[in-house]
Design an enzyme around this catalytic site. Structure first.
Site, PDB file in Angstrom:
ATOM      1  N   THR A   1       0.792  -1.236   0.000  1.00 22.12           N
ATOM      2  CA  THR A   1       0.000   0.000   0.000  1.00 22.12           C
ATOM      3  C   THR A   1       0.825   1.288   0.000  1.00 22.12           C
ATOM      4  OG1 THR A   1      -0.311  -0.351   2.384  1.00 22.12           O
ATOM      5  CG2 THR A   1      -2.126  -0.974   0.928  1.00 22.12           C
TER       6      THR A   1
ATOM      7  N   GLN B   1      -0.655  -8.472 -25.009  1.00 21.96           N
ATOM      8  CA  GLN B   1       0.105  -9.010 -23.875  1.00 21.96           C
ATOM      9  C   GLN B   1       0.011  -8.063 -22.683  1.00 21.96           C
ATOM     10  OE1 GLN B   1       4.168  -9.525 -25.418  1.00 21.96           O
ATOM     11  NE2 GLN B   1       3.967 -11.698 -24.988  1.00 21.96           N
ATOM     12  N   TRP B   2       0.204  -6.798 -22.968  1.00 19.96           N
ATOM     13  CA  TRP B   2       0.262  -5.755 -21.932  1.00 19.96           C
ATOM     14  C   TRP B   2      -1.047  -5.688 -21.150  1.00 19.96           C
ATOM     15  CZ3 TRP B   2       3.928  -1.276 -23.077  1.00 19.96           C
ATOM     16  CH2 TRP B   2       3.961  -0.354 -22.044  1.00 19.96           C
TER      17      TRP B   2
ATOM     18  N   ARG C   1      -3.023  -7.798 -20.261  1.00 26.37           N
ATOM     19  CA  ARG C   1      -3.207  -8.875 -19.297  1.00 26.37           C
ATOM     20  C   ARG C   1      -2.962  -8.377 -17.869  1.00 26.37           C
ATOM     21  NH1 ARG C   1      -6.045 -12.758 -19.485  1.00 26.37           N
ATOM     22  NH2 ARG C   1      -4.666 -14.043 -18.201  1.00 26.37           N
ATOM     23  N   HIS C   2      -2.196  -7.295 -17.725  1.00 25.81           N
ATOM     24  CA  HIS C   2      -1.971  -6.697 -16.407  1.00 25.81           C
ATOM     25  C   HIS C   2      -3.165  -5.802 -16.115  1.00 25.81           C
ATOM     26  CE1 HIS C   2       2.254  -8.074 -16.218  1.00 25.81           C
ATOM     27  NE2 HIS C   2       2.155  -7.996 -17.526  1.00 25.81           N
TER      28      HIS C   2
ATOM     29  N   GLU D   1      -7.747   3.377 -24.857  1.00 22.44           N
ATOM     30  CA  GLU D   1      -7.057   3.107 -26.122  1.00 22.44           C
ATOM     31  C   GLU D   1      -7.666   3.894 -27.272  1.00 22.44           C
ATOM     32  OE1 GLU D   1      -5.594  -0.742 -28.847  1.00 22.44           O
ATOM     33  OE2 GLU D   1      -6.859  -1.039 -27.079  1.00 22.44           O
TER      34      GLU D   1
ATOM     35  N   ARG E   1     -11.730  -2.510 -39.643  1.00 23.11           N
ATOM     36  CA  ARG E   1     -10.538  -2.726 -38.827  1.00 23.11           C
ATOM     37  C   ARG E   1     -10.227  -4.202 -38.599  1.00 23.11           C
ATOM     38  NH1 ARG E   1     -12.518  -1.313 -32.618  1.00 23.11           N
ATOM     39  NH2 ARG E   1     -14.496  -2.441 -32.734  1.00 23.11           N
TER      40      ARG E   1
ATOM     41  N   HIS F   1       3.114   0.384  -7.077  1.00 25.68           N
ATOM     42  CA  HIS F   1       3.150  -1.032  -6.674  1.00 25.68           C
ATOM     43  C   HIS F   1       2.855  -1.941  -7.865  1.00 25.68           C
ATOM     44  CE1 HIS F   1       2.241  -4.831  -4.795  1.00 25.68           C
ATOM     45  NE2 HIS F   1       0.986  -4.755  -5.173  1.00 25.68           N
TER      46      HIS F   1
ATOM     47  N   ARG G   1       7.937  -8.034 -17.089  1.00 25.28           N
ATOM     48  CA  ARG G   1       8.166  -7.662 -18.484  1.00 25.28           C
ATOM     49  C   ARG G   1       9.560  -7.140 -18.767  1.00 25.28           C
ATOM     50  NH1 ARG G   1       4.431 -10.693 -20.904  1.00 25.28           N
ATOM     51  NH2 ARG G   1       2.326 -10.243 -20.155  1.00 25.28           N
TER      52      ARG G   1
END
Length: 301
Positions: free
Chosen positions: A89, A109-110, A112-113, A120, A196, A214, A223
């Site tokens: 914290t 991939q990104w 996923r976090h 976007e 697209r 954190h 990564r």
């Protein structure tokens, strides 16, 4: 620099306008504000905004007033203690917002976090640029024979050139068809949200990505690791350099305990103790899986 004229004008205006503030600032991060750091062939990372510094972490841990009540050396020791014991914290008190331009397959991939706020660029409302990631020759590699997620030996000569030609030609052909479907010359033109779908995964997208420190450290631990895919790893390494300037004490602790540290399972710790006691431990007697044993030997020999 992979920026549009409008983006360059926006950055120039933002950097030319200074405002007094009462909030805590990081001199290292101030130098990064709005600066576009190039990544890959057309990508970039730039800091749009941030909150907090090393003192904010200590302030939260102590629940004190002002810019901390201890010496800098005490702050560094506290931050190392927090990192060493996996406290989270206090590090969440710092936040950063990045503007990132990246290939779509890296973005997948990104994302996923799932611990950040993301907005976007929308290909439903806007038309994507004709920009594609084409790997450098030294990143063209065959499938690894020991890692289903990794790369093996480099492709060379005619085979490497053939792959590069296919990637360029397929990307250009897909974009030509994208433009043709969107065109309203002599036809109605397909909706952008449908057109697209024909674009390749190496086309560039952009987003704003806001994350607390954190969770940013967790992202970078995974990564920026040498096992991570190269294309996302170079973004993480660029972010590491930025974070190091932003919160140098916290980053030093992160580098020591996370990037440079080693986590051991109970079986691995027991095997190491047995080795130190002089016993010859083998895969068969370690109790570890083959994959874990391989990773154990990579670190400990």
């Amino acid at each position: 620099m992979p920026l549009t004229p409008d983006q360059e004008a926006e950055i120039a205006e933002a950097r030319a306008t200074t405002r007094p503030t009462l909030r805590a600032i990081s001199d290292g991060m101030e130098a990064h504000l709005y600066v576009a750091h190039p990544v890959l062939d057309h990508g970039l990372i730039r800091v749009v905004d941030y909150m907090g510094d090393d003192a904010a972490i200590c302030q939260a841990a102590r629940v004190s007033y002002g810019r901390g009540t201890k010496a800098v050396s005490d702050d560094a020791g506290l931050i190392r203690y927090l990192m060493r014991h996996w406290h989270s914290t206090p590090f969440e008190m710092c936040e950063v917002k990045f503007h990132v331009k990246l290939p779509v397959f890296v973005a997948r991939q990104w994302i996923r976090h799932r611990t950040a706020n993301v907005n976007e660029y929308s290909a439903r409302y806007s038309i994507l640029d004709r920009e594609f990631y084409i790997p450098a020759p030294d990143q063209l590699a065959a499938q690894s024979t020991v890692n289903n997620q990794g790369r093996g030996e480099l492709l060379e000569g005619a085979e490497a050139q053939r792959v590069l030609d296919i990637l360029r030609e397929d990307a250009m052909r897909a974009y030509d068809h994208y433009e043709d479907m969107l065109s309203t010359e002599g036809q109605k033109g397909l909706a952008r949200e449908l057109a697209r779908m024909n674009l390749p995964a190496n086309i560039y997208t952009q987003w704003y990505w806001k994350c607390d420190l954190h969770n940013l450290f967790h992202f970078l631990r995974l990564r920026a690791d040498h096992h991570a895919q190269y294309e996302i790893r170079v973004y993480a390494q660029t972010m590491c350099a930025i974070v190091k300037d932003w919160v140098p004490q916290a980053y030093a602790a992160f580098e020591d305990y996370r990037l440079g540290g080693v986590n051991l399972s109970g079986k691995a710790a027991e095997a190491l103790k047995r080795r130190l006691a002089g016993e010859a431990v083998t895969f068969e007697t370690s109790g570890m899986s083959r994959g874990e044993w391989r990773e154990f030997c990579e670190v400990w020999g």
